[in-house]
Design a protein around this motif. Structure first.
Motif, mmCIF file in Angstrom:
data_model
loop_
_atom_site.group_PDB
_atom_site.id
_atom_site.type_symbol
_atom_site.label_atom_id
_atom_site.label_comp_id
_atom_site.label_asym_id
_atom_site.label_seq_id
_atom_site.Cartn_x
_atom_site.Cartn_y
_atom_site.Cartn_z
ATOM 1 N N UNK A 313 -15.545 35.924 22.653
ATOM 2 C CA UNK A 313 -16.752 36.758 22.199
ATOM 3 C C UNK A 313 -16.600 36.438 20.738
ATOM 4 N N UNK A 314 -15.466 36.830 20.061
ATOM 5 C CA UNK A 314 -15.266 36.578 18.527
ATOM 6 C C UNK A 314 -15.715 35.513 17.932
ATOM 7 N N UNK A 315 -15.400 34.142 19.022
ATOM 8 C CA UNK A 315 -15.985 33.017 18.370
ATOM 9 C C UNK A 315 -17.610 32.698 18.509
ATOM 10 N N UNK A 316 -18.228 33.441 19.728
ATOM 11 C CA UNK A 316 -19.652 33.229 19.937
ATOM 12 C C UNK A 316 -20.140 34.320 18.800
ATOM 13 N N UNK A 317 -19.634 35.267 18.421
ATOM 14 C CA UNK A 317 -20.392 36.290 17.512
ATOM 15 C C UNK A 317 -20.211 35.747 16.027
ATOM 16 N N UNK A 318 -19.046 34.868 15.811
ATOM 17 C CA UNK A 318 -19.064 34.405 14.521
ATOM 18 C C UNK A 318 -20.084 33.305 14.345
ATOM 19 N N UNK A 319 -20.462 32.342 15.302
ATOM 20 C CA UNK A 319 -21.257 31.266 15.262
ATOM 21 C C UNK A 319 -22.577 32.070 15.090
ATOM 22 N N UNK A 320 -22.763 33.141 15.866
ATOM 23 C CA UNK A 320 -24.095 33.950 15.737
ATOM 24 C C UNK A 320 -24.281 34.486 14.410
ATOM 25 N N UNK A 321 -23.375 35.031 13.802
ATOM 26 C CA UNK A 321 -23.388 35.510 12.422
ATOM 27 C C UNK A 321 -23.869 34.447 11.359
ATOM 28 N N UNK A 322 -22.999 33.331 11.519
ATOM 29 C CA UNK A 322 -23.319 32.325 10.543
ATOM 30 C C UNK A 322 -24.626 31.609 10.574
ATOM 31 N N UNK A 323 -24.854 31.380 11.741
ATOM 32 C CA UNK A 323 -26.357 30.884 12.172
ATOM 33 C C UNK A 323 -27.160 31.565 11.708
ATOM 34 N N UNK A 324 -27.285 33.067 12.120
ATOM 35 C CA UNK A 324 -28.115 33.938 11.663
ATOM 36 C C UNK A 324 -28.341 34.051 9.965
ATOM 37 N N UNK A 325 -27.006 33.969 9.410
ATOM 38 C CA UNK A 325 -27.082 34.244 7.956
ATOM 39 C C UNK A 325 -27.863 33.048 7.384
ATOM 40 N N UNK A 326 -27.492 31.664 7.906
ATOM 41 C CA UNK A 326 -28.336 30.561 7.169
ATOM 42 C C UNK A 326 -29.677 30.882 7.714
ATOM 43 N N UNK A 327 -30.183 31.124 8.902
ATOM 44 C CA UNK A 327 -31.386 31.325 9.244
ATOM 45 C C UNK A 327 -32.272 32.338 8.306
ATOM 46 N N UNK A 328 -31.537 33.450 7.910
ATOM 47 C CA UNK A 328 -32.251 34.561 7.049
ATOM 48 C C UNK A 328 -32.324 33.722 5.721
ATOM 49 N N UNK A 329 -31.317 33.153 5.265
ATOM 50 C CA UNK A 329 -31.354 32.498 3.826
ATOM 51 C C UNK A 329 -32.554 31.525 3.565
ATOM 52 N N UNK A 330 -32.654 30.803 4.658
ATOM 53 C CA UNK A 330 -33.850 29.799 4.773
ATOM 54 C C UNK A 330 -35.229 30.489 4.848
ATOM 55 N N UNK A 331 -35.197 31.527 5.633
ATOM 56 C CA UNK A 331 -36.351 32.257 5.509
ATOM 57 C C UNK A 331 -36.604 33.077 4.168
ATOM 58 N N UNK A 332 -35.637 33.459 3.563
ATOM 59 C CA UNK A 332 -35.700 33.977 2.226
ATOM 60 C C UNK A 332 -36.422 33.057 1.194
ATOM 61 N N UNK A 333 -35.971 31.809 1.499
ATOM 62 C CA UNK A 333 -36.490 30.688 0.515
ATOM 63 C C UNK A 333 -37.906 30.509 0.853
ATOM 64 N N UNK A 334 -38.186 30.626 2.042
ATOM 65 C CA UNK A 334 -39.551 30.570 2.300
ATOM 66 C C UNK A 334 -40.431 31.496 2.037
ATOM 67 N N UNK A 335 -39.954 32.522 1.974
ATOM 68 C CA UNK A 335 -40.734 33.932 1.568
ATOM 69 C C UNK A 335 -40.968 33.678 0.088
#
Lengths: 386, 247
Positions: A313-335
């Motif tokens: 669960x920790x491993x899955x949540x961590x990749x989720x957090x990192x993937x989401x963070x990068x996704x949010x960052x790129x969305x911010x750049x797009x914004x």
């Protein structure tokens, strides 16, 4: 145990990157597409932002602000006669064609407001004076008009320049800030009477009556009284979701129900979700399979199923957090790019990243559950045979 | 059996039965197996491949359920324990050395060695200090920061030995310890293992079919077709020597 889980995760660089990439892609698609959709829906209510009257009175069947089902001119007086109304003014709103000096045409959103009170005038002037709108053949344009109505290779349109609306001269006396329209055309303000001159004549031309309640009466109560006394439909103009009689809410829902826009964006969001599920589940399951003998050894050495499951669960949540963070960052750049270019529409209320984070973590938990299920079926005795 | 002998019994296997099903076929892998391992001794369980020795080892380790019979490890009835109790019991009581080492490649040698302590929630500093001490004992004290895949097969097996001993378990079970090693490394590892693992309060149970290492055992139990067919004492009058197959 957390450190062990994370070291096992980060140690398998290829799978870690694949998981993060998949979840980044899913996050980006979900957040960006949802935000563009919200931005587009926001554009549908831009007239309500640009003509910020508390109450909009429209024809009984009108459900959204861009739909004009004209009223009679006498309806202004009928609204004024309602005791809860402080003031009521006519409003013209319609799409018209502007002819530029080179003979080309551009469509604009023409707004006609009461010349005496200037109720419904733009709130933020950049150049010029609002009062000059009372001069003959004058208009105030928004920032978008500077680029849209300027000729290629010529200096940008400015205060004092002229163009034609349906063959009638319009002189720019001011430039203002305004929300972008759904149709993509710039907003142009003029007086109500002049707007009728610019517009091809028809029997009824009053688009709406804008009004405000007297002190001590709420917008909703005043709108209700106007509807009861006049038989017209009176909406309040607060914000989306505030009230069922709010024209912002009614407009957005009209577009959701009557256009293919939500299906189009929704499909992309669903694709983002499916891609996320497919990549995350497949890759994480493969990661668990690759580590099964190590996890099995830990199980044999006395690590409980609960702790092993928590590691996954920790491993899955961590990749989720990192993937989401990068996704949010790129969305911010797009914004940032979208805001600078003023398109595509982009509006990200806090609910979008929160829901997207939940969705990404849901994907990760599904992936973790698959791994936990596989691990739970792995007998520790197997470790002696592999 | 007198009380003194009873006190020395680390593993007591009595009349254990186990079948495996292979499709429609049922294979009788343990037939009324009875065996004892004593504290302070190295007991080797030997026999041809498929005779049931790894199955017996798994049953003793509590990683495999038996159908009938009884298994006591350090006086605890393993066959009666729940899965959760067995998990806790394994963590405290048994040190494992696997044929393929099963070292986690993404963590350091010391972290690998410290895993049994980590499972018992020991503080991190204590885990690393203790792991380094045991690594010193197996001659790898200076390699504690490295990743296991940078070590040779023999060195990896020494790390596995250190991991099995780090929490000082009263029973160490060892599955085919030389199967992944060449003759020279097998000799070094077994010699080292005998020196560091042997303790008056500890039993060491080794499963092997490698006859080159039989001489390292105090007793050898021979298994064939799911049965213990012979238990032989090895009177060590002189240090065991490693017999190289191709020597």
């Amino acid at each position: 145990m957390t450190a062990l889980a994370l070291k096992m995760l980060f140690g398998d660089t290829a799978k870690y990157m694949m998981l993060v990439a998949g979840l980044f892609f899913a996050s980006f698609l979900i957040i960006q597409q949802a935000s563009v959709f919200c931005g587009l829906m926001l554009w549908t209510t831009s007239t309500l932002k640009n003509v910020a009257a508390p109450i909009y009175v429209v024809e009984e069947q009108v459900q959204q602000v861009n739909e004009t089902n004209p009223l009679r001119d006498t309806d202004v007086a009928r609204v004024r006669s309602v005791s809860a109304v402080e003031w009521a003014m006519p409003l013209y709103s319609g799409i018209q064609r502007v002819r530029l000096e080179d003979g080309s045409f551009k469509t604009v959103q023409l707004i006609g407001i009461d010349a005496a009170t200037l109720a419904g005038a733009p709130e933020r002037m950049i150049k010029g004076r609002l009062e000059d709108l009372r001069l003959p053949n004058t208009v105030i344009i928004d920032e978008l008009a500077i680029t849209r109505l300027s000729l290629k290779g010529a200096p940008p349109i400015k205060v004092g320049d002229r163009f034609e609306i349906n063959d009638i001269e319009a002189r720019v006396v001011g430039i203002c800030k305004a929300a972008r329209s759904f149709t993509g055309g710039p907003y142009i303000w003029t007086t109500y009477e002049r707007a009728l001159q610019y517009t091809p004549p028809s029997r009824k031309m009053l688009s709406a009556v804008i009004a405000a309640p007297v002190d001590g009466v709420s917008w909703e109560d005043a709108a209700g009284e106007i509807s009861r006394k006049t038989g017209l439909k009176a909406y309040v103009n607060r914000s989306f979701g505030s009230d069922e009689n709010d024209l912002n809410t009614s407009t957005v829902w009209w577009y959701v129900r009557n256009t293919g826009i939500p299906i189009s964006f929704g499909t992309t969001v669903v694709i983002g979700f499916i891609v996320g599920v497919a990549i995350a589940c497949q890759t994480f399951y493969s990661f668990v399979l690759d580590n099964l003998r190590h996890l099995g050894a830990l199980k044999a050495m006395g690590m409980s199923n609960l702790r092993l499951s928590l590691m996954l669960v920790i491993q899955a949540a961590t990749v989720g957090l990192v993937g989401f963070g990068i996704g949010l960052l790129f969305t911010a750049l797009f914004a940032i790019a979208a805001v600078e270019n003023q398109q595509p529409p982009f509006y990200m209320p806090w609910q979008i990243p929160v829901v997207a984070f939940g969705v990404i973590q849901l994907i990760c938990m599904v992936a973790a559950l698959m791994g936990i299920f596989r691990l739970s079926r792995y007998e520790p005795a197997m470790v002696f045979r592999t | 059996m007198n009380d003194e002998t009873n006190d020395r019994v680390a593993v007591d296997v009595r009349g254990v039965e186990k079948h495996f099903s292979d499709g429609a076929r049922s294979i009788h892998v343990m037939k009324q197996v009875t065996l004892q391992a004593l504290k302070g001794e190295i007991l080797m369980l030997v026999g041809p491949s498929g005779c049931g020795k790894t199955t017996l080892l798994s049953a003793i380790a509590g990683t495999l359920n038996i159908e009938s019979g009884e298994i006591d490890v350090m006086g605890n009835p393993v066959h009666k324990m729940s899965d959760a109790a067995l998990t806790r019991f394994r963590a405290k009581t048994i040190g494992f050395i696997f044929q393929q080492f099963h070292l986690i490649p993404t963590i350091s040698v010391a972290e690998n060695v410290g895993i049994p302590l980590l499972i018992q929630n020991a503080p991190k500093k204590q885990v690393i200090d203790r792991a380094r001490a045991v690594l010193d004992a197996v001659g790898l004290g200076d390699r504690w920061k490295e990743r296991p895949n940078r070590l040779s097969g023999g060195q990896q097996q020494r790390v596995a030995i250190a991991r099995a001993l780090v929490h000082e378990p009263p029973l160490v079970i060892c599955d085919e310890p030389t199967a992944a090693l060449d003759a020279r490394n097998g000799e070094i590892v077994l010699e080292l293992f005998r020196n560091v693992a042997r303790s008056p309060d500890r039993a060491v149970l080794i499963v092997t079919h490698d006859n080159r290492i039989f001489s390292y055992a105090d007793r050898v139990a021979r298994m064939d077709d799911g049965e213990i067919v012979e238990v032989r004492e090895q009177g060590h009058t002189e240090p065991p020597h490693f017999v190289h197959e191709h020597a």
